[in-house]
Design an enzyme around this catalytic site. Structure first.
Site, mmCIF file in Angstrom:
data_model
loop_
_atom_site.group_PDB
_atom_site.id
_atom_site.type_symbol
_atom_site.label_atom_id
_atom_site.label_comp_id
_atom_site.label_asym_id
_atom_site.label_seq_id
_atom_site.Cartn_x
_atom_site.Cartn_y
_atom_site.Cartn_z
ATOM 1 N N LYS A 34 12.649 -32.017 17.573
ATOM 2 C CA LYS A 34 13.374 -32.348 16.339
ATOM 3 C C LYS A 34 14.148 -31.141 15.832
ATOM 4 O O LYS A 34 15.326 -31.256 15.453
ATOM 5 C CB LYS A 34 12.397 -32.834 15.258
ATOM 6 C CG LYS A 34 11.797 -34.189 15.535
ATOM 7 C CD LYS A 34 10.744 -34.543 14.493
ATOM 8 C CE LYS A 34 10.097 -35.882 14.779
ATOM 9 N NZ LYS A 34 9.073 -36.238 13.779
ATOM 10 N N ALA A 53 8.523 -31.467 11.682
ATOM 11 C CA ALA A 53 7.102 -31.827 11.671
ATOM 12 C C ALA A 53 6.910 -33.142 12.412
ATOM 13 O O ALA A 53 7.816 -33.969 12.485
ATOM 14 C CB ALA A 53 6.595 -31.958 10.233
ATOM 15 N N ASP A 54 5.721 -33.302 12.953
ATOM 16 C CA ASP A 54 5.373 -34.568 13.575
ATOM 17 C C ASP A 54 3.864 -34.760 13.434
ATOM 18 O O ASP A 54 3.104 -33.790 13.485
ATOM 19 C CB ASP A 54 5.773 -34.605 15.050
ATOM 20 C CG ASP A 54 5.770 -36.029 15.579
ATOM 21 O OD1 ASP A 54 6.732 -36.757 15.287
ATOM 22 O OD2 ASP A 54 4.797 -36.416 16.244
ATOM 23 N N THR A 55 3.461 -36.003 13.259
ATOM 24 C CA THR A 55 2.059 -36.352 13.065
ATOM 25 C C THR A 55 1.672 -37.457 14.037
ATOM 26 O O THR A 55 2.445 -38.404 14.225
ATOM 27 C CB THR A 55 1.817 -36.848 11.618
ATOM 28 O OG1 THR A 55 2.192 -35.809 10.719
ATOM 29 C CG2 THR A 55 0.367 -37.221 11.382
#
Length: 177
Positions: A34, A53-55
């Site tokens: 990203k 960010a990534d979750t």
């Protein structure tokens, strides 16, 4: 909350990944992609900072992504109710002054209380599952069903604030000014 000025840029990335990647490393991989996509989209412009960010939700060796439909949201909640799963969030910060990228990973264990079919259906009908990994949003109505949390609440929301503060300090960005 931290009074940091920001602009949201939604990167267009392919969120598929190789099966060779460890599941706990997937959020960092995607967050890095990203950030790289945003930097590429801003080519030729001064870029002071880019945060990605990534979750992911990890349950029994699988990633539970964002449910595709109402039925999958129900399926996810039926799987999670009465059990513990892991939420892993990675943040990646690009410093445009030094051209360095830094990352941090946060992991939190979340335990859902047992839920009846009626409670699951009620929650899914609220529509909160849309766009939410694992089909729930802890910061809203799903909090009714969370029995235990071990780790960072903000990690589960998707932006671990303590880790963000640490990474900003490491890169010389002060929120104290």
């Amino acid at each position: 909350m931290l009074k940091i000025p920001f602009r949201v840029i939604i990167p267009n990335i392919d969120e598929t990944f190789s099966s060779a990647v460890e599941l706990e490393q997937v959020p960092e991989l995607l967050a890095r992609e990203k950030v790289a996509a945003v930097i590429e989209s801003l080519k030729g412009q001064e870029i002071p900072w880019v945060l990605g960010a990534d979750t992911v939700i990890l349950y029994e060796g699988n990633i539970l992504g964002k449910p595709q439909d109402h039925e999958q949201a129900i399926e996810y909640l039926k799987m999670l109710q009465g059990k513990t799963h892991s939420v892993v969030t990675s943040i990646v910060l690009y410093n445009g002054h030094t051209h360095e990228t830094t990352s941090k990973i946060c992991k939190t264990e979340v335990t859902f209380n047992p839920m009846t079919d009626e409670e699951i259906n009620w929650y899914v009908e609220t529509g909160e599952w849309h766009g939410a990994a694992g089909g729930y949003r802890i910061q809203s109505l799903a909090s009714c069903f969370i029995g235990k949390l071990e780790g960072s609440y903000s990690c589960v929301i998707g932006l671990p604030i303590s880790e963000l503060y640490d990474i900003l300090k490491e890169q010389g960005y002060s929120i104290l000014e």
